[in-house]
Design an enzyme around this catalytic site. Structure first.
Site, short mmCIF file in Angstrom:
data_model
loop_
_atom_site.label_atom_id
_atom_site.label_comp_id
_atom_site.label_asym_id
_atom_site.label_seq_id
_atom_site.Cartn_x
_atom_site.Cartn_y
_atom_site.Cartn_z
N HIS A 16 -4.05 1.14 11.94
CA HIS A 16 -3.85 -0.27 12.49
C HIS A 16 -5.19 -0.87 12.97
O HIS A 16 -5.96 -0.22 13.75
CB HIS A 16 -3.10 0.11 13.96
N ASN A 28 -10.45 -2.73 2.40
CA ASN A 28 -10.17 -2.54 1.02
C ASN A 28 -11.23 -2.52 0.01
O ASN A 28 -12.36 -2.42 0.54
CB ASN A 28 -9.27 -4.08 0.59
N HIS A 82 0.90 -1.10 -0.03
CA HIS A 82 0.04 -0.04 0.05
C HIS A 82 0.88 1.39 -0.13
O HIS A 82 0.68 2.23 0.68
CB HIS A 82 -0.82 -0.08 1.25
N TYR A 135 0.89 -4.19 12.16
CA TYR A 135 1.05 -2.88 11.72
C TYR A 135 1.79 -1.77 12.81
O TYR A 135 2.20 -0.91 12.44
CB TYR A 135 -0.79 -2.38 11.85
#
Ligand code: HDE
Length: 715
Positions: free
Chosen positions: A339, A148, A75, A362
């Site tokens: 996160h 997503n 990403h 994360y």
């Protein structure tokens, strides 16, 4: 004194306002020393060596040398915006999360969209999944929904994530290809991972080449848990549905946009917000009572499965609006740290093994990217609920905590800061009974890999199926190892025989029956007993899965190119322009050059583009403006082929094209003149209202995908 309520938006402004306005200021060093020469380094003489003493030069260059931080490992390429989430329907029955309880409550948000595979400088239009990460700055602390634009994922267990990412990233020997899954290692991995097949259907569909970030859905992907004030548990799936509908571009268009405007999505988001056309989504939830966890023929904990909307409808409960661009890309979009473990009371994790693995990753990645455990102190990451704890020190600590005490329990500090009772908003993990063996294995309930892939494929319209098939052919044609192609075809054969046969034919391979679905089978299970090839989905068809059934009644923010030259008819241009703009569309003028166009009266139009330096892929629809002289100019031998190509390409990409009155000479030089089929999005007018309306509804419908073959046969 006026007693004004301080909103979270005000708090965000205060916390995040570290902005500096340089106007009317003198240049300084980082120590605030005014600089009197920013042109030359300090030397022994005009032509002499530079002195080590030059602290101003060294400060400037050292800072410059450290301007980059590691990009996100996945990403990396993204764009973000600020906004607000407004609750329209209370979810208090299901969750005690305060931002989901009080109707009308507004919570500030920061959203970052992204592609997954490419580097930070790669094209926006790669065929890829898009990240849709939302940070809610709630009164109870930051809540991150890191989702997503596709509701499922490639793998079922976090253990496989590094393998997946290594496979899709550029190959390690030569670092090729950038931002593309069309290569050997990705498809090698996929061919051996049947659990990825549902996601592959989505990733090869046009969902992976969105028209705009504003026209994508967002999904939380995993099942999460809602906990209400009585402690009752419901599973929940999160959805964002764009008010503008879900729309995509054509693959050939995506490839060209990657060359002509690789920042297409970034620009689109930025410009829409600048213009006040704020992107909006309905926020929805699918809620499943805990006792119904096992009512489905798939496992709610399996992230390769959706809960079909036919089984559990999506309840729309809120609105997400993006209304402010960041002031500084690096400070905000690059440094924002999401996160899935940033939770608030009332929301908890499920045992989805992919989600569980994310919970480790994360924070770890923020430490490596942002370089310090104090990343939460960067303005964009700060909570509006002030932070009180005994954590201290570390690189770049900003907070100055007063007093002697940094431990608990303590008496010197009066015991502060205190633990919060649950009634005071203290977070307590859901008190779930856990009873089991320690195993490194996967549940048998995760073993059906094909039925929802079938459901997705079967729910697509004919053009969508064709696009998906062509995407597979494109990608697999770039695979150089025949065995990999063959294995993928073997996997497709479990989903749809015709799809597999068509792809196989174009690849020159045979459809071979695979022995066993490989990959995620528990180590000591009998693989044949776990084969799922014959299983059919219980839901046969789901309307929500096809973009064909999306919103098609708005032209808001669509970009309409007006093609014109000197002598254009002012009245026609102005009339259509104002009609389109009144409905929220954006009109851009395309001239033969960027010089002002002198219309048939005293008016001049200033072109946004010259037809030679822009491609029609940048527009949603075209208007070929009327005006005898204008038509004459546009059909002159030097410009005619450029005009023809420009229009032909829009035609191939299934866009609406409106030929104004007496523009036949232009029409004739295009491929459209050869058409024998009826085409509802090619409008030729006598200049009346009904053709304007016909054009507007053709633009709203986005594309005539069903006519793609007819249109392309004219090319
Ligand atoms: Fe991520 N993911 N992910 N992911 N992910 C990251 O965190 C990871 C997964 C998603 O705009 C990283 O800050 C693991 C699923 C988004 O800043 C990293 C696993 C979904 C973003 C990471 C997954 C996502 C990330 C890289 C499998 C959809 C961008 C930089 C166990 C639900 C957020 C960062 C942004 C980013 C790890 C799987 C979405 C490395 C280990 C499934 C939208 O921590």
């Amino acid at each position: 004194m006026e007693n004004k309520e301080v909103t979270n938006n005000d708090k965000i402004d205060q916390l995040q306002d570290h902005t500096t306005d340089n106007s009317n200021e003198k240049l300084t060093t980082n120590q605030g020393l005014k600089i009197n020469n920013n042109q030359d380094s300090l030397k022994t003489d005009e032509r002499g060596a530079t002195l080590l003493e030059d602290f101003i030069l060294r400060e400037k260059i050292t800072h410059f040398d450290h301007e980059r931080i590691p990009e996100r490992i996945v990403h990396a390429r993204g764009s973000g915006a600020h906004g607000v989430f407004k609750l329209n329907k209370s979810l208090a029955k299901y969750t005690k999360a305060k931002f989901l309880n009080e109707v009308g409550k507004e919570t500030p948000v920061f959203v970052r969209f992204s592609t997954v595979a490419g580097s930070a400088g790669s094209t926006d239009l790669a065929r890829d999944v898009r990240g849709f990460a939302v940070k809610f700055y709630t009164d109870e602390g930051n809540y991150d929904l890191v989702g997503n634009n596709i509701p499922v994922f490639f793998i079922q267990d976090a253990m496989k994530f590094p393998d997946l990412v290594h496979a899709v990233k550029p190959e390690p020997d030569n670092a090729i290809p950038q931002a593309a899954s069309a290569h050997d290692t990705f498809w090698d991995f996929i061919s051996l991972m049947p659990e990825s097949m549902h996601m592959i259907m989505w990733a090869m569909s046009d969902r992976a080449i969105p028209r705009s970030y504003r026209m994508m859905e967002g999904f939380g992907v995993h099942s999460f848990k809602f906990i209400n004030s009585e402690g009752a548990v419901h599973f929940v799936k999160f959805h964002f549905k764009p008010k503008l509908g879900v729309h995509s571009v054509a693959w050939t268009e995506a490839q060209k946009i990657s060359g002509t405007d690789p920042d297409f999505h970034r620009r689109d988001l930025w410009e829409s917000i600048e213009k006040g056309a704020f992107p909006e989504w309905d926020f929805g939830v699918q809620i499943i009572p805990e006792e119904n966890e096992h009512d489905f023929d798939f496992d709610l904990l399996d992230p390769t499965k959706i809960v079909p909307e036919e089984l559990v409808p999506v309840q729309l409960v809120g609105t997400l609006t993006l209304n402010r661009n960041p002031d500084n890309f690096f400070a905000e979009t690059e440094q924002v740290a999401f996160h899935p473990g940033h939770l608030v009371p009332g929301i908890d994790f499920s045992n989805d093994p992919l989600l569980q693995g994310r919970l480790f990753s994360y924070t770890d990645t923020q430490l490596s990217r942002l370089g310090s455990p104090n990343f939460h102190e960067i303005p964009i990451n700060r909570s509006v609920n002030t932070v009180h704890n005994n954590q201290r020190d570390g690189h770049m600590r900003q907070q100055i905590v007063k007093g002697k005490v940094s431990y608990e329990p303590n008496s010197i500090g009066g015991g502060c800061p205190f633990q919060a009772m649950m009634k005071d908003g203290g977070f307590a993990s859901h008190n779930e009974r856990v009873d089991g063996h320690k195993v490194r294995a996967r549940s048998e309930s995760f073993v059906d890999h094909y039925s929802q892939a079938k459901l997705f494929f079967n729910s697509q319209s004919t053009p969508e199926k064709e696009h998906l098939q062509n995407a597979l052919i494109f990608e697999l044609s770039k695979v150089t190892i025949p065995e990999i192609r063959e294995r993928v075809v073997g996997q497709l054969n479990f989903i749809n025989k015709e799809l597999a046969a068509n792809v196989a034919e174009k690849l020159g391979v045979e459809v071979k029956k695979l022995d066993k679905p490989n990959g995620s089978i528990p180590a000591d299970a009998d693989p044949s007993s776990l084969q799922s090839e014959e299983r059919e989905p219980s839901t046969k068809f789901s309307e929500a899965l096809s973009m064909e059934n999306t919103v098609k009644d708005t032209i808001e923010s669509r970009i309409i190119g007006f093609v014109m030259a000197n002598g254009v008819n002012t009245q026609a241009v102005k009339s259509l322009k104002s009609k389109l703009e009144s409905k929220g569309a954006v009109v851009q003028i395309i001239g033969t050059s960027v010089a002002p166009v002198n219309a048939d009266d005293q008016t001049t139009f200033v072109p946004d583009h010259s037809i030679s330096s822009v491609a029609s892929v940048s527009f949603d629809a075209l208007y070929i403006c009327p005006g005898e002289k204008s038509v004459e100019q546009l059909t002159k031998p030097d410009i005619k082929p450029i005009v023809a190509e420009f229009i032909n390409e829009a035609y191939k990409h299934c866009k609406a094209i409106y030929f104004g009155k007496d523009t036949d000479e232009i029409y004739k030089v295009t491929n459209i003149a050869k058409k024998t089929h009826k085409d509802r999005a090619i409008i030729q007018t006598s200049g009346d209202n009904s053709s304007d309306e016909q054009f507007i509804s053709a633009v709203a419908a986005h594309r005539v995908w069903d006519l793609e073959k007819d249109r392309n046969s004219m090319a």
